[in-house]
Design an enzyme around this catalytic site. Structure first.
Site, short mmCIF file in Angstrom:
data_model
loop_
_atom_site.label_atom_id
_atom_site.label_comp_id
_atom_site.label_asym_id
_atom_site.label_seq_id
_atom_site.Cartn_x
_atom_site.Cartn_y
_atom_site.Cartn_z
N LYS A 1 3.95 2.57 -2.19
CA LYS A 1 4.88 3.36 -3.23
C LYS A 1 5.80 3.74 -2.82
O LYS A 1 6.11 4.21 -3.73
CB LYS A 1 3.13 4.63 -2.92
CG LYS A 1 2.37 4.08 -2.75
CD LYS A 1 1.65 5.47 -2.81
CE LYS A 1 -0.12 5.79 -1.93
NZ LYS A 1 -1.51 4.56 -2.71
N HIS B 1 -7.64 -5.42 0.41
CA HIS B 1 -7.10 -5.14 0.79
C HIS B 1 -6.10 -5.36 1.93
O HIS B 1 -6.61 -5.21 3.02
CB HIS B 1 -6.97 -3.24 0.71
CG HIS B 1 -5.97 -2.58 0.49
ND1 HIS B 1 -5.04 -2.16 -0.13
CD2 HIS B 1 -4.99 -1.89 1.73
CE1 HIS B 1 -4.90 -1.44 -0.07
NE2 HIS B 1 -3.53 -0.80 1.68
N TRP C 1 -10.40 0.99 -4.65
CA TRP C 1 -9.54 1.80 -4.51
C TRP C 1 -8.21 1.55 -4.87
O TRP C 1 -7.27 3.05 -5.32
CB TRP C 1 -9.82 2.30 -2.26
CG TRP C 1 -9.34 3.16 -2.20
CD1 TRP C 1 -8.14 3.55 -1.01
CD2 TRP C 1 -9.60 4.56 -2.32
NE1 TRP C 1 -8.07 4.71 -0.97
CE2 TRP C 1 -9.01 5.56 -1.86
CE3 TRP C 1 -10.64 4.96 -3.53
CZ2 TRP C 1 -9.12 6.51 -1.50
CZ3 TRP C 1 -10.85 6.71 -3.71
CH2 TRP C 1 -10.73 7.28 -2.19
N SER D 1 0.49 -1.36 0.12
CA SER D 1 -0.42 0.19 -0.13
C SER D 1 0.32 1.55 0.21
O SER D 1 1.28 1.95 -0.75
CB SER D 1 -0.47 0.00 1.34
OG SER D 1 -2.30 1.03 0.61
C1 GCU Z 1 -5.45 4.89 2.24
C2 GCU Z 1 -4.63 5.71 1.15
C3 GCU Z 1 -3.94 4.69 -0.21
C4 GCU Z 1 -3.20 3.95 0.34
C5 GCU Z 1 -3.41 3.13 1.58
C6 GCU Z 1 -3.01 2.13 2.74
O1 GCU Z 1 -6.30 4.18 2.13
O2 GCU Z 1 -5.84 6.20 0.16
O3 GCU Z 1 -3.56 5.28 -1.23
O4 GCU Z 1 -2.44 2.91 -0.02
O5 GCU Z 1 -4.46 3.90 2.47
O6 GCU Z 1 -1.43 2.70 2.81
O7 GCU Z 1 -3.30 1.76 3.48
#
Ligand code: GCU
Length: 392
Positions: free
Chosen positions: A234, A371, A321, A230
């Protein structure tokens, strides 16, 4: 491209939103209807800004690759300042009978600066006790404290890999005003819309963890797979893009600002992410809220910066998402660069069925469920790592 003063001030005021814009808030309304994805054009990773086509590996490495890194610095993550505080490594604890005797656990403090202003994190390292020589490793930041890491550490160690991880908030607390308590206090002051944010700092921290692994003789630092889930996916991608010492990069559901294409406007958008997490990116990124078509890069080019090293992009089918299809298309968009560099890239053109991993030099799967970094994901990562990091 020059920013007008007005745009700078919009970007900066977005960057100064209060911490309340943070984690607990429900995600805003998002497009999750494939028929509403607008037509979009992706920049060609193999065409330079001046229109010349990248013909060979030399042009990629010497011209296009540095150009793309600069574009991501300028428009997305901000610039990682060169230098920075040097890390000091201190072994604070060694336990030779961890995991029921199968591993040695070392707690390694990574310390920056000195005295009251010092910043530190603790890298926990598990090394298999039955190894006959330096072992490959999985490295990644974690959402948990070191004693609660939710990875299948025993399984990974039994397969012959070391595991190294640290708590992600140690060097940049994950809140809009986190910079004041971050390692940034040991850098020259940040200035302007290209100044780096939390993702840049987390990425930098992963490189400093690799600096440690290079000193640890139990580990083969030339075979380190960097993994992140997540927001940490990134950061892992940005770390792997900048630091080519990482032998492999794994993006688990990294979504917007990670593996997913921004120009598709599906799931989380540039507007949504820069509003809720203004501290993650450079202020320039917020300028593209609602104007994704104007972005001079897209995330397939971030993935291409991992080439020719093995790259794994994974999605979960219910994690809309993060835009599973946009993540697949990101991986597919990086494929031409792998092929130019003589690798097989991603061996399919169409998104595979759920739970059917595809493993070339680029790996991809879309897992059933939501997720999470799940054991099923790890099973595929271990198989991919066995294929690419063993016997090298
Ligand atoms: C939120 C955010 C995402 C990210 C996620 C996470 O949902 O909007 O961009 O990847 O958190 O880190 O679990």
């Amino acid at each position: 491209m020059k920013l007008t003063a007005a745009l700078v001030s919009v970007a900066l005021s977005v960057a100064l939103l209060p911490a309340a814009a943070g984690l607990s808030q429900a995600p805003p309304e998002a497009n999750e209807d494939e028929s509403k994805v607008p037509p979009y054009t992706l920049p060609d990773p193999l065409v330079l800004a001046d229109g010349r086509k990248v013909r060979d590996a030399r042009m990629w490495t010497g011209e296009r690759r540095p150009e793309l890194v600069r574009l991501f610095e300028t428009h997305v993550y901000g610039r990682t300042p060169p230098g920075g505080p040097r890390p000091r490594f201190e072994i604070v604890k060694t336990d030779r009978s961890a995991l029921g005797g199968r591993a040695t656990r070392k707690d390694v403090a990574i310390v920056f600066g000195a005295g009251a202003g010092a910043r530190r994190t603790v890298l926990v390292v598990y090394v298999p006790n039955n190894a006959r020589g330096p072992v490959p490793a999985f490295l990644g930041l974690n959402f948990q404290r070191n004693d609660e890491i939710k990875w299948p550490i025993s399984t990974i160690v039994e397969r012959g890999y070391a595991v190294a991880s640290a708590f992600y908030q140690d060097l940049f607390p994950d809140r809009a005003d986190g910079a004041v308590d971050s390692v940034l206090t040991l850098f020259p002051p940040r200035e302007g819309p290209q100044a780096w944010g939390a993702i840049g700092v987390w990425a930098w921290a992963m490189s400093r963890a690799l600096d440690y692994l290079e000193t640890d003789r139990a580990i083969d630092a030339r075979r380190v797979a960097l993994i992140g889930h997540s927001r940490l996916g990134k950061a892992a991608l940005w770390a792997g893009a900048q630091d080519t010492r990482f032998a492999m990069v794994i993006s688990n559901e990294s979504g917007c600002g990670g593996a997913a294409l921004s120009k598709r406007i599906y799931g989380e958008t540039v507007a949504a992410i820069t509003k809720r997490f203004p501290h993650w990116f450079c202020a320039n990124f917020a300028r593209y809220a609602g104007r994704e078509a104007d972005l001079p890069v897209d995330q397939h080019e971030l993935l291409a910066l991992i080439a020719p090293r093995p790259l794994y992009v994974a999605s979960a089918v219910d994690d809309r998402w993060a835009d599973p299809k946009g993540e697949f298309l990101g991986a597919l968009g990086a494929d031409p660069v792998y092929r130019l560099l003589g690798k097989d890239g991603l061996p399919v053109r169409e998104m595979p069925a759920v739970d059917q991993p595809i493993h070339g030099t680029i790996g991809y799967h879309v897992r059933s469920g939501g997720h999470d970094l799940a054991d099923a994901d790890w099973r595929h990562y271990l198989a991919f790592a066995d294929r690419h990091l063993r016997g090298r």
